[in-house]
Design an enzyme around this catalytic site. Sequence first.
Site, PDB file in Angstrom:
ATOM      1  N   ASP A  37     166.246  63.279  -9.705  1.00 30.98           N
ATOM      2  CA  ASP A  37     166.014  61.934 -10.241  1.00 30.98           C
ATOM      3  C   ASP A  37     165.334  62.056 -11.601  1.00 30.98           C
ATOM      4  O   ASP A  37     164.110  62.031 -11.698  1.00 30.98           O
ATOM      5  CB  ASP A  37     165.159  61.146  -9.244  1.00 30.98           C
ATOM      6  CG  ASP A  37     165.017  59.674  -9.628  1.00 30.98           C
ATOM      7  OD1 ASP A  37     165.477  59.294 -10.708  1.00 30.98           O
ATOM      8  OD2 ASP A  37     164.431  58.920  -8.822  1.00 30.98           O
ATOM      9  N   HIS A  38     166.141  62.169 -12.656  1.00 28.88           N
ATOM     10  CA  HIS A  38     165.637  62.432 -14.006  1.00 28.88           C
ATOM     11  C   HIS A  38     166.060  61.352 -14.988  1.00 28.88           C
ATOM     12  O   HIS A  38     167.073  60.675 -14.793  1.00 28.88           O
ATOM     13  CB  HIS A  38     166.172  63.781 -14.513  1.00 28.88           C
ATOM     14  CG  HIS A  38     165.313  64.944 -14.164  1.00 28.88           C
ATOM     15  ND1 HIS A  38     164.839  65.818 -15.103  1.00 28.88           N
ATOM     16  CD2 HIS A  38     164.841  65.386 -12.979  1.00 28.88           C
ATOM     17  CE1 HIS A  38     164.114  66.756 -14.520  1.00 28.88           C
ATOM     18  NE2 HIS A  38     164.109  66.511 -13.222  1.00 28.88           N
ATOM     19  N   GLY A 106     155.787  63.704 -10.165  1.00 31.85           N
ATOM     20  CA  GLY A 106     156.555  63.516 -11.380  1.00 31.85           C
ATOM     21  C   GLY A 106     156.239  64.450 -12.532  1.00 31.85           C
ATOM     22  O   GLY A 106     155.362  65.306 -12.457  1.00 31.85           O
ATOM     23  N   GLU A 107     157.001  64.238 -13.623  1.00 21.31           N
ATOM     24  CA  GLU A 107     156.844  65.014 -14.850  1.00 21.31           C
ATOM     25  C   GLU A 107     156.855  64.086 -16.057  1.00 21.31           C
ATOM     26  O   GLU A 107     157.567  63.085 -16.069  1.00 21.31           O
ATOM     27  CB  GLU A 107     157.992  66.031 -15.022  1.00 21.31           C
ATOM     28  CG  GLU A 107     158.163  67.015 -13.897  1.00 21.31           C
ATOM     29  CD  GLU A 107     159.228  66.558 -12.902  1.00 21.31           C
ATOM     30  OE1 GLU A 107     160.024  65.651 -13.229  1.00 21.31           O
ATOM     31  OE2 GLU A 107     159.243  67.084 -11.787  1.00 21.31           O
ATOM     32  N   ASN A 110     160.215  62.765 -17.679  1.00 21.45           N
ATOM     33  CA  ASN A 110     160.960  61.594 -17.210  1.00 21.45           C
ATOM     34  C   ASN A 110     160.159  60.304 -17.246  1.00 21.45           C
ATOM     35  O   ASN A 110     160.740  59.218 -17.357  1.00 21.45           O
ATOM     36  CB  ASN A 110     161.429  61.844 -15.777  1.00 21.45           C
ATOM     37  CG  ASN A 110     162.270  63.087 -15.682  1.00 21.45           C
ATOM     38  OD1 ASN A 110     163.287  63.209 -16.338  1.00 21.45           O
ATOM     39  ND2 ASN A 110     161.830  64.046 -14.869  1.00 21.45           N
ATOM     40  N   GLY A 173     150.017  72.538  -3.254  1.00 20.74           N
ATOM     41  CA  GLY A 173     148.686  73.025  -2.915  1.00 20.74           C
ATOM     42  C   GLY A 173     148.125  72.248  -1.741  1.00 20.74           C
ATOM     43  O   GLY A 173     148.807  71.421  -1.136  1.00 20.74           O
ATOM     44  N   THR A 190     159.426  73.932  -3.827  1.00 27.15           N
ATOM     45  CA  THR A 190     160.485  74.649  -4.540  1.00 27.15           C
ATOM     46  C   THR A 190     160.253  76.152  -4.572  1.00 27.15           C
ATOM     47  O   THR A 190     161.052  76.890  -5.148  1.00 27.15           O
ATOM     48  CB  THR A 190     160.618  74.127  -5.982  1.00 27.15           C
ATOM     49  OG1 THR A 190     159.352  74.225  -6.635  1.00 27.15           O
ATOM     50  CG2 THR A 190     161.081  72.674  -5.981  1.00 27.15           C
TER      51      THR A 190
END
Length: 320
Positions: A37-38, A106-107, A110, A173, A190
Site C-alpha cells: 500500500d504505497h 508507515g513510512e 508514502n 520490537g 519482514t
Amino acid sequence: MVSVGYTLMCEQAGPKQLVDHAVRAEAAGFDQLVVSDHYYPWLDAQGHSPYAWSVLGAVAHATSRAELMSFVTCPIRRYHPAVVAQKASTIGALSDGRFTLGLGAGENLNEHVVGGWPHVQQRHEMFEEALQIIRPLLNGESLTFSGNHFDVPDAYVWDRPEQPVPMAIAASGRQSATLAAEYGNGIIATEPDRHIIEMYDDAGGTGQPRYGQVPICYGPDEAECRKIVHDQFRWFGLGWKVNAELPGPDSFASATQFVREEDVAEGISCGPDVDAHVEAFRKFVDAGFTHVALLQVGGENQPMFLDWAQEQLLPRLREL
C-alpha cells in the site's frame, strides 16, 4: 503446513497487471495474495504505485479462493483510521470474508504527501490510537472517540462481512509486538526473526497467525536476476529505521548509490536454482511463521515466475 502467499507489489506493476497476476497466482495454487500500500515506489526504476485499495476491490471480485491482505496499510496520516475500518470491511464483504487488514506505522515515503512526517514517538502514539478506533468499528460497534491525535465524533460501519475483518499488525520490537498481541489477530514481520515471535507470544499472541514475506528473483539467468534486484530492490538492506524516514525515491537512490550488486544478492536469492529459493523461504518457517508471502522482484517477470512456481517451487514448499 505453512500458507504460501504471493505479493502483489504495487511499486512494480500497474493496476491491470496486478489484477491479472492475482488471478494467475490463485490458479497456480497460492494460498494468499498480499498487496503493498504505497503512494510512491521506493526507486524510480520500479515505475508504478497505483491505489492499493482499488486493486484490492478488483482482486476480491476476480478471485474466489485465495486469502487477501494489505501488507501493510498505515492508518495515521494518509488515511484516517475510521476510513480504514470502512474500506477494510468493504473488501471483507466483497471477498466473502477472505480479507485480513495488515497495519503498520508507515513510512515518510508514502505519508508525507498529506503533511509533515511525525517524530517516531508521536507516530507510535498515533498508531495505537488508530488501533483503538479501527478495532471496534470492524466489530460492528458505534464509536465516539476523543484522543490526543484523532477525534471520531460518531462513526459506524454499515457494510461488513459476516465475521469481523481480522487485523494483523507489523512489528519490529517488543513495543510493537505487544501492540500486535493486544489489538490484533496476528503479527507481521519482514525478517525471519524468532525473537519477534517469542516477544509476541510472551505478550499473549500464542496461537495467532504470524505473517512474513521473502523477496526472491527467479529467472533463467542468475546474472540478469542480480541486475534486476540491484536496480529495483537495493533499498531493502537499509533497515526500517532508515526506510521509515526517507521522503522519496530520489532519497532512496542517494542512500543506496554505493550498494553493490553482490551486496543485494547476498540477501535475496537470485536465478534458476529452486533450492536457493526454498532455503530463503525455509528461514521463515524455521522461525515460526505460519504464513509466508513470496515477492518476485521485477514487474515484467511475474507471468514467468508464476508458471515456474506452479510447476517447481510450490510443490517443494508444500513439503516444508
